[in-house]
Design an enzyme around this catalytic site. Structure first.
Site, mmCIF file in Angstrom:
data_model
loop_
_atom_site.group_PDB
_atom_site.id
_atom_site.type_symbol
_atom_site.label_atom_id
_atom_site.label_comp_id
_atom_site.label_asym_id
_atom_site.label_seq_id
_atom_site.Cartn_x
_atom_site.Cartn_y
_atom_site.Cartn_z
ATOM 1 N N THR A 124 0.811 -1.223 0.000
ATOM 2 C CA THR A 124 0.000 0.000 0.000
ATOM 3 C C THR A 124 0.839 1.266 0.000
ATOM 4 O O THR A 124 0.492 2.249 -0.649
ATOM 5 C CB THR A 124 -0.913 0.009 1.259
ATOM 6 O OG1 THR A 124 -1.816 -1.086 1.144
ATOM 7 C CG2 THR A 124 -1.700 1.283 1.379
ATOM 8 N N ASP A 129 1.185 -6.435 -4.712
ATOM 9 C CA ASP A 129 0.353 -6.417 -3.512
ATOM 10 C C ASP A 129 0.780 -7.670 -2.750
ATOM 11 O O ASP A 129 0.745 -8.776 -3.309
ATOM 12 C CB ASP A 129 -1.124 -6.495 -3.917
ATOM 13 C CG ASP A 129 -2.058 -6.346 -2.727
ATOM 14 O OD1 ASP A 129 -1.882 -7.074 -1.731
ATOM 15 O OD2 ASP A 129 -2.974 -5.508 -2.803
HETATM 16 N N1 ASP Z 1 -2.831 -5.400 0.304
HETATM 17 C C1 ASP Z 1 -1.733 -4.573 0.726
HETATM 18 C C2 ASP Z 1 -0.457 -5.412 0.648
HETATM 19 O O1 ASP Z 1 -0.250 -6.219 1.500
HETATM 20 C C3 ASP Z 1 -1.971 -4.075 2.096
HETATM 21 C C4 ASP Z 1 -0.920 -3.160 2.654
HETATM 22 O O2 ASP Z 1 0.181 -2.973 2.174
HETATM 23 O O3 ASP Z 1 -1.226 -2.573 3.714
HETATM 24 O O4 ASP Z 1 0.311 -5.252 -0.247
#
Ligand code: ASP
Length: 347
Positions: free
Chosen positions: A16, A64
């Site tokens: 993220t 991701d």
């Molecule tokens: N879905 C994202 C990931 O794990 C969530 C995050 O980074 O907070 O890459």
């Protein structure tokens, strides 16, 4: 005159913190290095000036982290291995969803590392209003500059946790990570990174053999499985999971301090898996505390089937340790012995 310390290396893997809005929702964005440097340059001058210098690389296609696999952990460990000599510390930027899995796996693969490897991520993208991303990167850089930190650690929301003890515990809060059975290694006090004395691995690891980097891909897809018991689980259900030929190791999350239902058929499945040479392990499904197999009569079945106690390890630590041990050319006896030994402070 001391020679200047080599800089740090940031490895960006996705998550993220580097994401941007797309028509499909948040997805990894490109050009993260200039975006990050620009954001750091906007810190108050004294804070900016005291930050360690760093070089920056990115994995070939940032992801991701919900899509990460053991092959990604292996590639990341070999990237650290290739570069670590030229740097005094490494910061890994990663998605939060599987951050504790990557941290746990790196701890086993980089066993014996004598410099900081600090993984971090963020709950919000760097450019989002009020984002935690810059703060987390800044804190990770400050801890990665401390030569006394000699292990894989996870920095998040002001706290430094042992990587192989950490878990994501909240889907929304900024302090999303906990270390249920081990106290934090350090904390950021004002802007300074403070390590708590006596909690690090530096002493414990001294003289340990360096870097075991076995080939996880050679194990085939999903060599280890995990399930939590539920009231009424049948031997057929457990057997379908454990007795699959492709499965070489398993984690059972059992009741309380180390108990299972009084069902001889369940114990028979566990004994059969053991007879087939599988590494069957157990921890509690309670998030805190250890198990003590055999303390209750209800735990005798686990003892009879020679299920290995994972004590107070996290599921992430058990699963990544199983993969790591299975990928090495060890005898069954050595694997069982290593599982029961603390290799990197995981138990
Ligand atoms: N879905 C994202 C990931 O794990 C969530 C995050 O980074 O907070 O890459």
């Amino acid at each position: 005159m001391h020679a200047p310390r080599p800089p740090l290396l940031i490895i960006y893997t996705g998550g993220t913190l580097g994401m941007v809005e797309t028509p499909q929702g948040l997805a990894p964005g490109g050009d993260f290095e200039p975006r990050l440097r620009e954001a750091l340059n906007r810190l108050p001058p004294a804070r900016r000036a005291s930050l360690p210098d760093f070089d920056f690389i990115a994995t070939p296609s940032p992801i991701d982290s919900s899509g990460a696999t053991p092959a990604d952990w292996q590639d990341l460990a070999s990237l650290v291995d290739q570069h670590q000599q030229a740097y005094s510390g490494i910061v890994i930027l990663h998605g939060t969803d599987t951050l504790s899995w990557t941290a746990s796996s790196l701890a086993f693969q980089l066993q014996g590392i004598d410099k900081p490897v600090v993984v971090t991520g963020a709950m919000h993208p760097l450019e989002a209003e009020g984002s935690d991303a810059l703060d987390n990167v800044e804190g990770a850089l400050r801890f990665a500059a401390l030569p006394d930190l000699q292990e894989v650690a996870l920095y998040f929301a002001g706290r430094l946790l042992r990587g192989v003890r950490a878990r994501k515990w909240n889907t929304q809060a900024e302090d999303a990570f906990i270390s249920p059975n081990h106290p934090p290694l350090g904390e950021r006090v004002d802007d300074a990174p403070v390590l708590y004395p006596g909690r690090g691995l530096a002493e414990h690891q001294r003289g340990t053999r360096r870097f075991e980097l076995p080939d996880y891909r050679a194990l085939g897809p999903s060599p280890v499985v995990r399930t939590a018991l539920w009231p009424g689980i049948t031997a057929a259900q457990l057997g379908a999971l454990l007795l699959d030929d492709r499965v070489k190791g398993a984690l059972l999350e059992v009741w309380g301090g180390g108990n299972i239902a009084d069902d001889p058929a369940l114990v028979e499945v566990l004994a059969q898996a053991r007879g087939e040479g599988k590494l069957v392990t157990a921890i509690s499904q309670c998030p805190e505390g250890r198990i003590d197999i055999g303390a209750y009569a209800a735990g005798q079945g686990l003892a009879q089937a020679e299920v290995l106690a994972g004590d107070d390890m996290t599921p992430e630590a058990v699963m990544t340790k199983l993969i790591h041990l299975l990928a090495q050319p060890l005898s069954d006896e050595d694997r069982r012995r290593h599982f029961l030994t603390s290799l990197v402070g995981e138990r």
